[in-house]
Scaffold this motif. Structure first.
Motif, PDB file in Angstrom:
ATOM      1  N   UNK A  14       0.791  -1.307   0.168  1.00  0.00           N
ATOM      2  CA  UNK A  14       0.175  -0.041   0.402  1.00  0.00           C
ATOM      3  C   UNK A  14       1.149   1.497   0.199  1.00  0.00           C
ATOM      4  N   UNK A  15       1.424   1.945  -1.133  1.00  0.00           N
ATOM      5  CA  UNK A  15       2.180   2.935  -1.691  1.00  0.00           C
ATOM      6  C   UNK A  15       2.457   3.195  -2.651  1.00  0.00           C
ATOM      7  N   UNK A  16       3.293   4.219  -3.324  1.00  0.00           N
ATOM      8  CA  UNK A  16       3.084   4.712  -4.110  1.00  0.00           C
ATOM      9  C   UNK A  16       4.117   4.134  -5.277  1.00  0.00           C
ATOM     10  N   UNK A  17       3.623   2.930  -6.578  1.00  0.00           N
ATOM     11  CA  UNK A  17       4.867   2.346  -7.126  1.00  0.00           C
ATOM     12  C   UNK A  17       4.897   2.847  -8.060  1.00  0.00           C
ATOM     13  N   UNK A  18       4.723   4.067  -8.996  1.00  0.00           N
ATOM     14  CA  UNK A  18       4.550   4.770 -10.312  1.00  0.00           C
ATOM     15  C   UNK A  18       5.528   4.765 -10.251  1.00  0.00           C
TER      16      UNK A  18
END
Length: 194
Positions: free
Chosen positions: A121-125
């Motif tokens: 649950x984190x921004x993986x961009x």
């Protein structure tokens, strides 16, 4: 020798996008007969109640799972919870457990074909990964404050010289009432004997 190759998922998506029929002209938009976005969004397609109670199609396809008293007592022992005190409390617990089980089964029936699994649950961009990556350039200022000591050249933090002004500041300068080197806090509490 002929071998049949199937395209990968990304290629199939790209192929599907190129083969799509052309967009409808704006003049024909008012005459189309399909549902409008307002029609689709005007009423919800699901509710918490629908997830907790089995639908008619789910009832036909799979019978409702009943939880026995023996299973309930086994689960309560595994969870180190007290057994129900009355038959009414036991029936309430079984109803709650069956309702929760129906919810889980409804979530399990959701079609997840083609959905990538959630790794974290984190921004993986790529931008977020680049922002969260610590490089040697980022560490240079910290590494410059260390020196290597000893035979094994272990790093040790260089002690910074404390400025004279920082060392000689008055801790009690803002205290409203002082008693020597202590500050005094006045209490509204009256004598204990009264």
């Amino acid at each position: 020798m002929s071998s049949k190759m199937s395209p990968c998922r990304a290629c199939r998506l790209a192929l599907r996008r190129t083969v799509r029929p052309p967009l409808v002209q704006t003049a024909n938009l008012s005459t189309r007969t399909g549902p409008t976005p307002n029609d689709i969004l005007s009423k919800p397609s699901w509710s918490i109640q629908s997830l907790r109670e089995p639908s008619a199609s789910a009832k036909k396809s799979a019978p409702i799972e009943t939880i026995t008293t023996k299973q309930l007592h086994h689960l309560l022992r595994l969870a180190a919870l007290p057994l129900p005190q009355s038959p009414a409390e036991e029936a309430s617990m079984i109803d709650t457990l069956q309702s929760q089980l129906q919810f889980v089964r409804a979530v399990q029936r959701v079609d997840t074909e083609g959905v990538e699994p959630l790794r974290a649950i984190r921004d993986e961009t790529p931008e977020a990964v680049r922002e969260n990556t610590i490089t040697l350039e980022d560490m240079k200022s910290l590494l410059s404050k260390e020196e290597l000591v000893g035979f094994y050249k272990r790093p040790r933090r260089i002690r910074e010289k404390i400025e004279e002004f920082d060392e000689n500041w008055d801790v009690l300068a803002t205290a409203s009432k002082k008693a020597g080197k202590y500050f005094v806090v006045e209490s509204s509490k009256t004598g204990q004997g009264e």
